[in-house]
Design an enzyme around this catalytic site. Structure first.
Site, PDB file in Angstrom:
ATOM      1  CG  HIS A 131      -2.053   0.790   1.195  1.00 29.87           C
ATOM      2  ND1 HIS A 131      -2.356   1.781   0.009  1.00 29.87           N
ATOM      3  CD2 HIS A 131      -2.900   1.218   2.297  1.00 29.87           C
ATOM      4  CE1 HIS A 131      -3.562   2.378   0.452  1.00 29.87           C
ATOM      5  NE2 HIS A 131      -3.857   2.205   1.611  1.00 29.87           N
ATOM      6  CD  GLN A 134      -2.232   4.747   5.106  1.00 28.08           C
ATOM      7  OE1 GLN A 134      -3.269   4.795   4.458  1.00 28.08           O
ATOM      8  NE2 GLN A 134      -2.002   5.807   5.708  1.00 28.08           N
TER       9      GLN A 134
HETATM   10  N1   CP Z   1      -6.214   3.398   4.463  1.00 22.78           N
HETATM   11  C1   CP Z   1      -6.908   3.477   3.590  1.00 22.78           C
HETATM   12  O1   CP Z   1      -6.258   3.112   2.361  1.00 22.78           O
HETATM   13  O2   CP Z   1      -8.095   3.610   3.809  1.00 22.78           O
HETATM   14  P1   CP Z   1      -9.142   3.037   2.649  1.00 22.78           P
HETATM   15  O3   CP Z   1      -9.502   1.787   2.700  1.00 22.78           O
HETATM   16  O4   CP Z   1     -10.398   3.745   3.236  1.00 22.78           O
HETATM   17  O5   CP Z   1      -9.166   3.646   1.453  1.00 22.78           O
HETATM   18  N1  NVA Z   2      -4.584  -4.061   5.753  1.00 21.98           N
HETATM   19  C1  NVA Z   2      -5.608  -3.289   5.086  1.00 21.98           C
HETATM   20  C2  NVA Z   2      -5.572  -1.941   4.812  1.00 21.98           C
HETATM   21  C3  NVA Z   2      -6.687  -1.128   4.456  1.00 21.98           C
HETATM   22  C4  NVA Z   2      -6.269   0.225   4.221  1.00 21.98           C
HETATM   23  C5  NVA Z   2      -6.390  -4.160   4.433  1.00 21.98           C
HETATM   24  O1  NVA Z   2      -5.781  -4.434   3.331  1.00 21.98           O
HETATM   25  O2  NVA Z   2      -7.776  -4.327   4.386  1.00 21.98           O
END
Ligand code: CP
Ligand code: NVA
Length: 301
Positions: A131, A134
């Site tokens: 991610h 983030q």
């Molecule tokens: N932190 C994050 O990516 O949040 P969402 O899943 O709401 O996009």
């Molecule tokens: N680890 C979590 C992050 C959400 C922003 C997921 O993948 O659901």
């Protein structure tokens, strides 16, 4: 013209990451004082989201508007991707119409395939592997509060998941140490662990990881797609809830981060999440600014 994608943090060099973060801080200030931008004027960016989202969708759609462009959101239920049209075909069609593609999906190989076939920049808006957007927001948040993160000690408490993987890359690229505390069996990807070996260490004891840390970070114990494992995970993660007694072991100036959504009473208590060390709302806001700076960077290559 080179097409630069952002599928993982190492798609940018450490200097480029710092450049994007500095620009994000500047753009945040400019936005607050009413400066407008038009680098996406009369152009479209498409968000292809195969998983739920609040922050990522909102920050990209708002950011695209702030840059003068138009955002189109495609969900699997209303596009042919959800009916089995290949990612490769979708990439070639979308990139003839849009200037940017932002993809949130399960398998990271779908993000890679989108990038392979796209003639415009592809941004990873979360995959099962990582991610990176983030982490841009989280690094911006740290810099705003504490300055350079180089040489600091960060504790990751919980699942060795997609967000953890991006923290590992950040540690390697930006020169801080990351102590990862997971229950046995929930360690992060071994190949990435080997690549980041100089910057990371492991323990199964969250209290050991937090001792003296400058920053404590956690995330949900059951990520999207792992709903059926929830009960087992809750049992396996017993003792991993970040609470006040755990935060008391960290440095007295330590901050707390969580990408959100948070599950109070599970991976973090309400007291820590709402407490004075928590910077979770800044992290959420900075998704907007960091991604605007990222989009500007990718479009200017
Ligand atoms: N932190 C994050 O990516 O949040 P969402 O899943 O709401 O996009
Ligand atoms: N680890 C979590 C992050 C959400 C922003 C997921 O993948 O659901």
């Amino acid at each position: 013209m080179t097409v630069r994608h952002f599928l993982s943090l190492p798609d940018l060099s450490p200097d480029e990451i710092r450049q994007v973060l500095n620009r994000a801080i500047e753009m945040k200030r400019e936005f607050a004082s009413g400066v407008t931008m038009d680098i996406l004027r009369h152009r479209t960016a498409v968000l292809v989201f195969e998983k739920s989202s609040t922050r990522t969708r909102m920050s990209f759609e708002s950011g695209i508007t702030h840059l003068g462009g138009n955002a189109i959101f495609l969900a699997p239920t209303d596009s042919h991707l959800g009916r089995g049209e290949p990612v490769a075909d979708t990439a070639r069609v979308l990139s003839r119409m849009a200037s940017l593609i932002i993809l949130r999906t399960g398998s990271h190989s779908r993000v890679e395939e989108m990038a392979r076939y796209s003639s415009v920049p592809v941004i990873n808006g979360l995959s099962d592997y990582n991610h990176p957007c983030q982490l841009l927001a989280d690094m911006q948040t740290w810099i705003e509060r504490r300055g350079d993160i180089g040489g600091r000690r960060v504790a990751w408490i919980g699942d060795g998941n997609n967000v953890c993987h991006s923290w590992m890359n950040a540690a390697r690229l930006l020169g801080f140490s990351l102590v990862i505390a997971t229950p046995a069996g929930y360690e992060p990807d071994p190949d990435l662990s080997a690549l980041c070996a100089q910057s990371i260490s492991f323990t199964n004891d969250p209290r050991e990881a937090v001792a003296g840390a400058d920053l404590v970070v956690t995330d949900t114990w059951a990520s999207m797609g792992q709903e059926e494992e929830k009960a087992r995970r809750q049992a396996d993660f017993d003792g991993f809830c970040v609470d006040e007694s755990m935060m008391a072991l960290a440095d007295r100036d330590a901050l707390f981060m969580h990408c959100l959504p948070a599950y109070r009473g599970m991976e973090v208590t309400a007291e820590v999440l709402e407490g004075p060390r928590s910077v979770v709302w800044d992290e959420a806001e900075n998704r907007l600014h960091a991604q605007k700076a990222l989009m500007e960077f990718l479009l200017s290559q």
